[in-house]
Design a protein around this motif. Structure first.
Motif, PDB file in Angstrom:
ATOM      1  N   TRP A 284     -24.226 -29.461  24.286  1.00  0.00           N
ATOM      2  CA  TRP A 284     -23.706 -30.823  24.316  1.00  0.00           C
ATOM      3  C   TRP A 284     -24.243 -31.656  23.154  1.00  0.00           C
ATOM      4  O   TRP A 284     -23.509 -32.425  22.542  1.00  0.00           O
ATOM      5  CB  TRP A 284     -24.046 -31.487  25.632  1.00  0.00           C
ATOM      6  CG  TRP A 284     -23.437 -30.823  26.829  1.00  0.00           C
ATOM      7  CD1 TRP A 284     -22.462 -29.850  26.824  1.00  0.00           C
ATOM      8  CD2 TRP A 284     -23.750 -31.055  28.190  1.00  0.00           C
ATOM      9  NE1 TRP A 284     -22.166 -29.487  28.106  1.00  0.00           N
ATOM     10  CE2 TRP A 284     -22.933 -30.203  28.974  1.00  0.00           C
ATOM     11  CE3 TRP A 284     -24.644 -31.886  28.836  1.00  0.00           C
ATOM     12  CZ2 TRP A 284     -22.981 -30.184  30.354  1.00  0.00           C
ATOM     13  CZ3 TRP A 284     -24.686 -31.868  30.219  1.00  0.00           C
ATOM     14  CH2 TRP A 284     -23.863 -31.023  30.966  1.00  0.00           C
ATOM     15  N   VAL A 285     -25.512 -31.497  22.837  1.00  0.00           N
ATOM     16  CA  VAL A 285     -26.099 -32.239  21.714  1.00  0.00           C
ATOM     17  C   VAL A 285     -25.456 -31.798  20.396  1.00  0.00           C
ATOM     18  O   VAL A 285     -25.145 -32.628  19.539  1.00  0.00           O
ATOM     19  CB  VAL A 285     -27.636 -32.054  21.682  1.00  0.00           C
ATOM     20  CG1 VAL A 285     -28.226 -32.597  20.400  1.00  0.00           C
ATOM     21  CG2 VAL A 285     -28.265 -32.737  22.884  1.00  0.00           C
ATOM     22  N   ALA A 286     -25.241 -30.509  20.244  1.00  0.00           N
ATOM     23  CA  ALA A 286     -24.570 -30.003  19.035  1.00  0.00           C
ATOM     24  C   ALA A 286     -23.145 -30.542  18.952  1.00  0.00           C
ATOM     25  O   ALA A 286     -22.681 -30.935  17.864  1.00  0.00           O
ATOM     26  CB  ALA A 286     -24.570 -28.474  19.033  1.00  0.00           C
TER      27      ALA A 286
ATOM     28  N   ALA B  90     -18.645 -29.857  26.769  1.00  0.00           N
ATOM     29  CA  ALA B  90     -19.025 -29.988  25.360  1.00  0.00           C
ATOM     30  C   ALA B  90     -17.827 -30.358  24.501  1.00  0.00           C
ATOM     31  O   ALA B  90     -17.945 -31.173  23.581  1.00  0.00           O
ATOM     32  CB  ALA B  90     -19.655 -28.689  24.864  1.00  0.00           C
TER      33      ALA B  90
ATOM     34  N   ILE C 196     -22.034 -33.348  20.214  1.00  0.00           N
ATOM     35  CA  ILE C 196     -22.119 -34.768  19.866  1.00  0.00           C
ATOM     36  C   ILE C 196     -22.376 -34.933  18.367  1.00  0.00           C
ATOM     37  O   ILE C 196     -21.729 -35.734  17.690  1.00  0.00           O
ATOM     38  CB  ILE C 196     -23.213 -35.466  20.689  1.00  0.00           C
ATOM     39  CG1 ILE C 196     -22.791 -35.569  22.145  1.00  0.00           C
ATOM     40  CG2 ILE C 196     -23.523 -36.855  20.132  1.00  0.00           C
ATOM     41  CD1 ILE C 196     -23.905 -36.027  23.081  1.00  0.00           C
ATOM     42  N   ALA C 197     -23.315 -34.174  17.832  1.00  0.00           N
ATOM     43  CA  ALA C 197     -23.655 -34.290  16.405  1.00  0.00           C
ATOM     44  C   ALA C 197     -22.463 -33.938  15.515  1.00  0.00           C
ATOM     45  O   ALA C 197     -22.152 -34.669  14.561  1.00  0.00           O
ATOM     46  CB  ALA C 197     -24.846 -33.396  16.084  1.00  0.00           C
TER      47      ALA C 197
ATOM     48  N   TYR D  50     -27.425 -28.374  27.735  1.00  0.00           N
ATOM     49  CA  TYR D  50     -27.714 -29.586  26.979  1.00  0.00           C
ATOM     50  C   TYR D  50     -27.714 -29.361  25.475  1.00  0.00           C
ATOM     51  O   TYR D  50     -27.287 -30.229  24.725  1.00  0.00           O
ATOM     52  CB  TYR D  50     -29.043 -30.188  27.443  1.00  0.00           C
ATOM     53  CG  TYR D  50     -29.029 -30.518  28.915  1.00  0.00           C
ATOM     54  CD1 TYR D  50     -28.235 -31.548  29.401  1.00  0.00           C
ATOM     55  CD2 TYR D  50     -29.788 -29.801  29.821  1.00  0.00           C
ATOM     56  CE1 TYR D  50     -28.196 -31.858  30.748  1.00  0.00           C
ATOM     57  CE2 TYR D  50     -29.765 -30.099  31.173  1.00  0.00           C
ATOM     58  CZ  TYR D  50     -28.964 -31.122  31.627  1.00  0.00           C
ATOM     59  OH  TYR D  50     -28.928 -31.415  32.962  1.00  0.00           O
ATOM     60  N   GLU D  51     -28.198 -28.213  25.039  1.00  0.00           N
ATOM     61  CA  GLU D  51     -28.227 -27.951  23.596  1.00  0.00           C
ATOM     62  C   GLU D  51     -26.810 -27.856  23.027  1.00  0.00           C
ATOM     63  O   GLU D  51     -26.543 -28.310  21.919  1.00  0.00           O
ATOM     64  CB  GLU D  51     -29.031 -26.671  23.284  1.00  0.00           C
ATOM     65  CG  GLU D  51     -28.430 -25.371  23.794  1.00  0.00           C
ATOM     66  CD  GLU D  51     -28.665 -25.097  25.279  1.00  0.00           C
ATOM     67  OE1 GLU D  51     -28.097 -24.105  25.766  1.00  0.00           O
ATOM     68  OE2 GLU D  51     -29.391 -25.853  25.945  1.00  0.00           O
TER      69      GLU D  51
END
Length: 174
Positions: free
Chosen positions: A63-65, A133, A67-68, A60-61
């Motif tokens: 994927w969040v990176a 990702a 996205i950002a 998840y980390e």
């Protein structure tokens, strides 16, 4: 269960191909509706969501990176699009741009890579979630680029009389 996942991934390949096809207006410099502009990022988000769901690695980390970074780069790219619009007919047009088509093509390649590596190769996944990702990064790029172009650049764009599906062959102004 494996058959359902294969069908979902094949449908994802078809959606990614449709996303690439739907961005052709940017390559041909033709005027198209605002709704047609939204199709590509919407399809990209669906494709990325499916690739995340079937991803064997749940990072998840990462994927969040992704996205950002995708949102930031997409917004940056959207700021530099040169847009003209026909306010009455609600048409938008840009000069030939390659970034959106390249990103959509990369998304199609990712979906094909997922199918090939999952079903045609006897390869074990590293369970890092990198492919998911990458898909999320590309979808975020397209979404942010569209949002900035549509809601920031388009209201400031010069009005030209346009016909849907045609190129008025006029110089676009930033």
């Amino acid at each position: 269960m494996k058959g359902v996942v294969l069908l979902a991934q094949l449908a994802t390949v078809a959606l990614a191909a449709l996303a690439l096809w739907s961005i052709r207006h940017e390559l041909s410099e033709k005027a198209t509706t605002r709704g047609a502009w939204a199709v590509t990022p919407a399809l990209a988000i669906v494709v990325a969501a499916v690739l995340l769901i079937v991803s064997p690695g749940k990072r998840y980390e990462l994927w969040v990176a992704a996205i950002a970074v995708g949102l930031a780069l997409g917004a940056f790219a959207g700021v530099f699009l040169k847009i003209n619009q026909d306010i009455g007919q609600r048409l938008l047009r840009v000069p030939r741009t390659w970034d959106g088509a390249v990103v959509a093509a990369l998304l199609l390649l990712l979906t094909l890579a997922r199918v090939v590596t999952s079903y045609l190769m006897a390869r074990e996944s590293g369970k890092f979630g990198v492919l998911g990702a990458a898909a999320v990064f590309l979808a975020a790029y397209l979404a942010a680029r569209y949002l900035v172009a549509r809601f920031y650049k388009a209201p400031r764009a010069i009005h030209l009389d346009m016909i849907r599906g045609s190129n008025p062959n006029r110089t676009l102004v930033a």
